[in-house]
Design an enzyme around this catalytic site. Structure first.
Site, PDB file in Angstrom:
ATOM      1  N   HIS A  26       0.494  -1.629  -0.207  1.00 19.15           N
ATOM      2  CA  HIS A  26       0.279  -0.187   0.190  1.00 19.15           C
ATOM      3  C   HIS A  26       0.942   1.436   0.342  1.00 19.15           C
ATOM      4  CE1 HIS A  26      -3.863  -2.160   0.325  1.00 19.15           C
ATOM      5  NE2 HIS A  26      -4.496  -1.164   0.393  1.00 19.15           N
ATOM      6  N   HIS A  79       0.701  -2.111   9.357  1.00 23.19           N
ATOM      7  CA  HIS A  79       1.933  -2.215   9.121  1.00 23.19           C
ATOM      8  C   HIS A  79       2.472  -2.087  10.137  1.00 23.19           C
ATOM      9  CE1 HIS A  79       2.127  -3.939   5.278  1.00 23.19           C
ATOM     10  NE2 HIS A  79       1.105  -3.569   4.455  1.00 23.19           N
TER      11      HIS A  79
END
Length: 442
Positions: free
Chosen positions: A209, A256
């Protein structure tokens, strides 16, 4: 203390899940109190180190036994040997233990369609930030890509759209393959709250991402500045806003660590520095060379087969095939469109381009192109999905009673994703523009 040791300590600090949880609390995301009241010892169990073969996606050490059914304790991303934390994959959420959400609670954005995994409920006190970061994380999901790239190709500048796709394919492919080589798990929960679980069965390092959120705005400015007339300051504002929104949203969602985000950003800068000078050459080859379709299809298919050998099953394999199929389809479609004289690029003498005045006619045509084009693309995608999965199952003698389980076989997932999204890409750059030309709205 040596520089190498200092960097190792810094990396370890940036990878700590406590920093992710602290950022979530700072943004108003907390675990409901009933979660701890229900099982106060759950945290201790969840934080136990994982041992065993790093290629086995399961909670206990053992031999890899191939794809497991959705909802099992396998299909997870464990830490490398010596690493702590809980594994990735299914059963991270506790939504079923908490009962229905109250108005002040938020669940996961969406369940994992392949593993059946559901996320956690969370107590959200800052709803503007919640919706902002939901939007930010969608800037790296399929619904954004399948609308953003066609919009550029149909309504703004086909050349810029094609080259954006070429850069996006390379960046995402390298990111997905790197994940399967490094094999770091997602931040463990607890202490992190998983607000999104759709990609939870993938590995964590680097954040794709963050890579897409860095590559797209930077490439968009590099490709358009000088080709279109607009103040550079607009691009210099867009890049950090877009990039920071996507990157911070991944930490907010609990998907993350800070280190994953930084690594994804720096990795993308390196890829762009090496690859961007060749984008013009690649795009010209795709359009003009007579053997371009064969090279495009063969290269993308070979890359997909290679990526499927890097690790056992996870949703990242299907995403990789989808990315490669889309790139191949768009490149092949642009080749056919060029040969037939559709969507010709403006000559160099016309540069820099000036945006036309926005009129009712211009706006109406743009809306019609989006509506007609997206309906056609979605129809193509659904038709190809219904054809390719049963056909692949029949050819390779794989039971297709459970579609999710069948798609965990490389013989099904690779052709399904590659062919389906190859046709989607081909439709975007050839079939849909041909329809536009036929009905007079090109």
């Amino acid at each position: 203390m040596s520089l190498r040791l200092r960097l190792a300590q810094l990396a370890g600090s940036l990878r700590e899940p406590q920093k992710v949880a602290r950022f979530q609390r700072l943004c108003g995301v907390e675990v409901p109190r009933s979660r701890y009241a229900a099982d106060p010892k759950e945290d201790e169990k969840a934080e136990a180190p994982l041992s065993g073969d790093s290629r086995c996606r399961e909670r206990q050490p053992g031999a890899c036994e191939g794809p497991q059914p959705p909802g099992s304790d396998r299909n997870q991303c464990p830490a490398k040997s010596g690493g702590g934390g809980t594994p990735n994959g299914v059963r991270n959420g506790l939504a079923t233990d908490l009962g229905p959400a109250s108005p002040r609670r938020a669940g996961a954005l969406r369940r994992n369609s392949l593993t059946g995994e559901e996320g956690q409920l969370a107590q959200v006190s800052n709803w503007p930030l919640y919706y902002l970061f939901c939007f930010g994380t969608e800037l790296g999901n399929e619904i954004f890509y399948i609308s953003f790239f066609p919009f550029w190709i149909w309504n703004v500048d086909a050349l810029v759209g094609r080259r954006l796709v070429a850069i996006w394919v390379l960046v995402m492919y390298l990111g997905q393959c790197t994940k399967d080589i490094i094999r770091w798990p997602r931040p463990p929960s607890p202490p992190v709250i998983k607000l999104e679980v759709f990609y939870n069965s993938e590995y964590s390092m680097p954040s794709t991402h963050a890579m897409a959120g860095t590559a797209i705005p930077i490439s968009m400015i590099l490709l358009t500045y000088g080709r279109w007339q607009y103040p550079l300051i607009y691009g210099l504002i867009l890049i950090p806003c877009w990039c920071s929104l996507v990157c911070l949203s991944r930490i907010y969602m609990g998907m993350h660590s800070i280190l994953d985000i930084i690594a994804g950003f720096l990795y993308t800068i390196l890829i762009l520095a090496v690859f961007y000078p060749f984008v013009d050459l690649i795009d010209n080859f795709n359009q003009t060379h007579k053997y371009a379709p064969l090279v495009i299809i063969g290269l993308h298919l070979a890359l997909g087969i290679f990526s499927f050998t890097l690790d056992t099953w996870s949703t990242s394999r299907g995403d990789t095939a989808e990315i490669l199929g889309s790139g191949a389809g768009i490149a092949c479609g642009s080749h056919v469109a060029y040969k037939m004289g559709l969507m010709l690029d403006p000559s160099v003498d016309m540069l820099p381009l000036v945006g036309p005045p926005i009129t009712v006619t211009l706006f109406g045509k743009a809306i019609m192109r989006i509506l007609i084009g997206m309906v056609f693309v979605l129809i193509v995608r659904n038709i190809m999905k219904k054809i390719t999965i049963p056909l692949a199952c029949k050819i390779f003698s794989i039971p297709c009673d459970d579609i999710r389980k069948a798609r965990q076989h490389v013989e099904v997932e690779l052709p399904y994703r590659y062919i389906t999204y190859g046709m989607v890409g081909f439709s975007i750059t050839f079939l849909v523009p041909y329809i536009f030309s036929f009905i007079g709205i090109s």
